[in-house]
Design an enzyme around this catalytic site. Sequence first.
Site, PDB file in Angstrom:
ATOM      1  N   ARG A   9     -15.307 -18.780  49.963  1.00 47.48           N
ATOM      2  CA  ARG A   9     -13.862 -19.251  50.004  1.00 47.48           C
ATOM      3  C   ARG A   9     -12.978 -18.322  49.728  1.00 47.48           C
ATOM      4  O   ARG A   9     -13.482 -17.310  48.795  1.00 47.48           O
ATOM      5  CB  ARG A   9     -13.687 -20.450  48.938  1.00 47.48           C
ATOM      6  CG  ARG A   9     -12.433 -20.965  48.950  1.00 47.48           C
ATOM      7  CD  ARG A   9     -12.140 -22.121  47.910  1.00 47.48           C
ATOM      8  NE  ARG A   9     -10.757 -22.632  47.934  1.00 47.48           N
ATOM      9  CZ  ARG A   9     -10.360 -23.226  46.609  1.00 47.48           C
ATOM     10  NH1 ARG A   9     -11.052 -23.481  45.607  1.00 47.48           N
ATOM     11  NH2 ARG A   9      -9.118 -23.721  46.984  1.00 47.48           N
ATOM     12  N   HIS A  10     -11.908 -18.108  50.488  1.00 51.43           N
ATOM     13  CA  HIS A  10     -10.850 -17.128  50.069  1.00 51.43           C
ATOM     14  C   HIS A  10     -10.393 -17.007  48.540  1.00 51.43           C
ATOM     15  O   HIS A  10     -10.541 -17.703  47.805  1.00 51.43           O
ATOM     16  CB  HIS A  10      -9.401 -17.356  51.109  1.00 51.43           C
ATOM     17  CG  HIS A  10      -8.706 -18.600  50.486  1.00 51.43           C
ATOM     18  ND1 HIS A  10      -8.009 -18.704  49.575  1.00 51.43           N
ATOM     19  CD2 HIS A  10      -8.835 -19.718  51.056  1.00 51.43           C
ATOM     20  CE1 HIS A  10      -7.557 -19.875  49.380  1.00 51.43           C
ATOM     21  NE2 HIS A  10      -7.946 -20.652  50.525  1.00 51.43           N
ATOM     22  N   GLY A  11     -10.103 -15.729  48.435  1.00 49.25           N
ATOM     23  CA  GLY A  11      -9.728 -15.384  46.807  1.00 49.25           C
ATOM     24  C   GLY A  11      -8.343 -16.392  46.496  1.00 49.25           C
ATOM     25  O   GLY A  11      -7.623 -16.890  47.454  1.00 49.25           O
ATOM     26  N   GLN A  12      -7.903 -16.568  45.486  1.00 53.92           N
ATOM     27  CA  GLN A  12      -6.496 -17.317  45.008  1.00 53.92           C
ATOM     28  C   GLN A  12      -5.410 -16.635  45.974  1.00 53.92           C
ATOM     29  O   GLN A  12      -5.253 -15.654  46.072  1.00 53.92           O
ATOM     30  CB  GLN A  12      -6.318 -17.003  43.536  1.00 53.92           C
ATOM     31  CG  GLN A  12      -5.225 -17.635  43.139  1.00 53.92           C
ATOM     32  CD  GLN A  12      -4.663 -17.413  41.655  1.00 53.92           C
ATOM     33  OE1 GLN A  12      -4.263 -16.053  41.528  1.00 53.92           O
ATOM     34  NE2 GLN A  12      -4.732 -18.099  40.800  1.00 53.92           N
ATOM     35  N   TRP A  15       0.158 -19.527  46.728  1.00 50.39           N
ATOM     36  CA  TRP A  15       0.472 -21.104  46.920  1.00 50.39           C
ATOM     37  C   TRP A  15      -0.632 -21.595  45.832  1.00 50.39           C
ATOM     38  O   TRP A  15      -0.419 -22.786  45.341  1.00 50.39           O
ATOM     39  CB  TRP A  15       0.328 -21.726  48.079  1.00 50.39           C
ATOM     40  CG  TRP A  15       1.597 -21.376  48.861  1.00 50.39           C
ATOM     41  CD1 TRP A  15       2.619 -20.351  48.673  1.00 50.39           C
ATOM     42  CD2 TRP A  15       2.388 -22.240  49.618  1.00 50.39           C
ATOM     43  NE1 TRP A  15       3.735 -20.499  49.397  1.00 50.39           N
ATOM     44  CE2 TRP A  15       3.495 -21.698  50.110  1.00 50.39           C
ATOM     45  CE3 TRP A  15       1.898 -23.500  50.501  1.00 50.39           C
ATOM     46  CZ2 TRP A  15       4.351 -22.155  51.234  1.00 50.39           C
ATOM     47  CZ3 TRP A  15       2.946 -24.143  51.491  1.00 50.39           C
ATOM     48  CH2 TRP A  15       4.188 -23.560  51.660  1.00 50.39           C
ATOM     49  N   ASN A  16      -2.022 -21.244  45.952  1.00 50.19           N
ATOM     50  CA  ASN A  16      -2.983 -21.793  44.824  1.00 50.19           C
ATOM     51  C   ASN A  16      -2.405 -21.606  43.523  1.00 50.19           C
ATOM     52  O   ASN A  16      -2.168 -22.393  42.462  1.00 50.19           O
ATOM     53  CB  ASN A  16      -4.277 -20.785  44.790  1.00 50.19           C
ATOM     54  CG  ASN A  16      -4.866 -21.132  46.117  1.00 50.19           C
ATOM     55  OD1 ASN A  16      -5.729 -20.359  46.508  1.00 50.19           O
ATOM     56  ND2 ASN A  16      -5.025 -22.490  46.748  1.00 50.19           N
ATOM     57  N   THR A  22      -1.351 -26.377  50.322  1.00 48.52           N
ATOM     58  CA  THR A  22      -1.149 -25.332  51.234  1.00 48.52           C
ATOM     59  C   THR A  22      -1.521 -25.529  52.669  1.00 48.52           C
ATOM     60  O   THR A  22      -0.772 -25.472  53.645  1.00 48.52           O
ATOM     61  CB  THR A  22      -2.155 -23.967  50.784  1.00 48.52           C
ATOM     62  OG1 THR A  22      -1.773 -23.800  49.472  1.00 48.52           O
ATOM     63  CG2 THR A  22      -1.624 -22.712  51.685  1.00 48.52           C
ATOM     64  N   GLY A  23      -2.613 -26.208  53.278  1.00 48.54           N
ATOM     65  CA  GLY A  23      -3.165 -26.624  54.407  1.00 48.54           C
ATOM     66  C   GLY A  23      -3.281 -25.448  55.349  1.00 48.54           C
ATOM     67  O   GLY A  23      -3.597 -24.407  55.185  1.00 48.54           O
ATOM     68  N   ARG A  61      -5.012 -15.649  54.460  1.00 43.98           N
ATOM     69  CA  ARG A  61      -5.521 -15.347  53.111  1.00 43.98           C
ATOM     70  C   ARG A  61      -7.161 -15.494  53.397  1.00 43.98           C
ATOM     71  O   ARG A  61      -7.833 -14.874  52.509  1.00 43.98           O
ATOM     72  CB  ARG A  61      -5.384 -16.744  52.374  1.00 43.98           C
ATOM     73  CG  ARG A  61      -5.540 -18.250  52.951  1.00 43.98           C
ATOM     74  CD  ARG A  61      -4.848 -19.108  51.889  1.00 43.98           C
ATOM     75  NE  ARG A  61      -5.201 -20.568  52.198  1.00 43.98           N
ATOM     76  CZ  ARG A  61      -4.517 -21.231  52.960  1.00 43.98           C
ATOM     77  NH1 ARG A  61      -3.614 -20.793  53.960  1.00 43.98           N
ATOM     78  NH2 ARG A  61      -4.651 -22.292  53.567  1.00 43.98           N
ATOM     79  N   GLU A  88      -8.076 -24.523  56.863  1.00 40.55           N
ATOM     80  CA  GLU A  88      -8.018 -25.469  55.669  1.00 40.55           C
ATOM     81  C   GLU A  88      -7.650 -26.676  56.185  1.00 40.55           C
ATOM     82  O   GLU A  88      -6.966 -26.760  57.420  1.00 40.55           O
ATOM     83  CB  GLU A  88      -6.871 -25.039  54.638  1.00 40.55           C
ATOM     84  CG  GLU A  88      -6.653 -25.873  53.585  1.00 40.55           C
ATOM     85  CD  GLU A  88      -8.250 -25.988  52.938  1.00 40.55           C
ATOM     86  OE1 GLU A  88      -8.875 -26.823  53.369  1.00 40.55           O
ATOM     87  OE2 GLU A  88      -8.181 -25.856  51.654  1.00 40.55           O
ATOM     88  N   ARG A 115      -6.407 -36.782  48.038  1.00 34.75           N
ATOM     89  CA  ARG A 115      -7.059 -35.412  47.666  1.00 34.75           C
ATOM     90  C   ARG A 115      -8.598 -35.643  47.488  1.00 34.75           C
ATOM     91  O   ARG A 115      -9.376 -34.745  47.978  1.00 34.75           O
ATOM     92  CB  ARG A 115      -6.493 -34.886  46.382  1.00 34.75           C
ATOM     93  CG  ARG A 115      -5.225 -34.280  46.291  1.00 34.75           C
ATOM     94  CD  ARG A 115      -4.822 -33.492  45.126  1.00 34.75           C
ATOM     95  NE  ARG A 115      -5.756 -32.369  45.086  1.00 34.75           N
ATOM     96  CZ  ARG A 115      -5.719 -31.557  44.194  1.00 34.75           C
ATOM     97  NH1 ARG A 115      -5.516 -31.972  42.846  1.00 34.75           N
ATOM     98  NH2 ARG A 115      -6.334 -30.390  44.238  1.00 34.75           N
ATOM     99  N   HIS A 158     -12.204 -21.822  53.821  1.00 34.25           N
ATOM    100  CA  HIS A 158     -11.230 -22.511  52.932  1.00 34.25           C
ATOM    101  C   HIS A 158     -12.050 -23.534  52.071  1.00 34.25           C
ATOM    102  O   HIS A 158     -13.207 -23.863  52.671  1.00 34.25           O
ATOM    103  CB  HIS A 158      -9.975 -23.110  53.583  1.00 34.25           C
ATOM    104  CG  HIS A 158      -9.479 -22.146  54.546  1.00 34.25           C
ATOM    105  ND1 HIS A 158      -8.258 -21.431  53.928  1.00 34.25           N
ATOM    106  CD2 HIS A 158      -9.501 -21.495  55.803  1.00 34.25           C
ATOM    107  CE1 HIS A 158      -7.860 -20.474  55.055  1.00 34.25           C
ATOM    108  NE2 HIS A 158      -8.656 -20.705  55.921  1.00 34.25           N
TER     109      HIS A 158
END
Length: 206
Positions: A9-12, A15-16, A22-23, A61, A88, A115, A158
Amino acid sequence: MEHLLVLVRHGQSDWNLKNLFTGWKDPDLTEKGIEEAKTAGAKLRDLKLAFDLAYTSDLTRAQHTLKLILDELGQQGLETVRDQALNERDYGDLTGMNKDEAREKFGEEQVHVWRRSFDVPPPGGESLKMTAERVLPYYREQILPQVLSGKRVIVAAHGNSLRSLVMELEGLTPDEILKRELATGVPIVYRLNEDGTVSSVQDLAD
């Protein structure tokens, strides 16, 4: 023949950090996210892993995370396929909204359903089930055949697109995958059998 598949998964992202849905929006990594990606690359280097092919989403990202990982591995210029199929989950009307503000507006229980249910999408967006319905055909038709041909593959994507893959690889139920948290910037190393089933899995979390 080795059948290696690594998911990360991408790094922070920015928007995290701001606690926003984020989507498909396209913020880049934070400084912490950059460090997470570099650490992921270092962990893979320590395992003496190298790759023949990379896949990532159409979002910055994930692409930036992949680039930083490949830099750490000395594999700049690795053949890379980018595709929206790995994007994502689309959060629809929630996109760009602060998660706490969304709870105030729609109620905690409703936001939790959006969610954390498998098949209830937010307004104008995708459920995890809908996300899986675009991710899994792409995996089965494009990524898995490359892995089974002997190519060592890394996928940088993502939280929810990777949840779909983890669900498939590990044979998890919808309830089980919803409880599975994928940390930012932490590689998961899968070794597959000839039939695409998993022979071993190694989560490189600290």
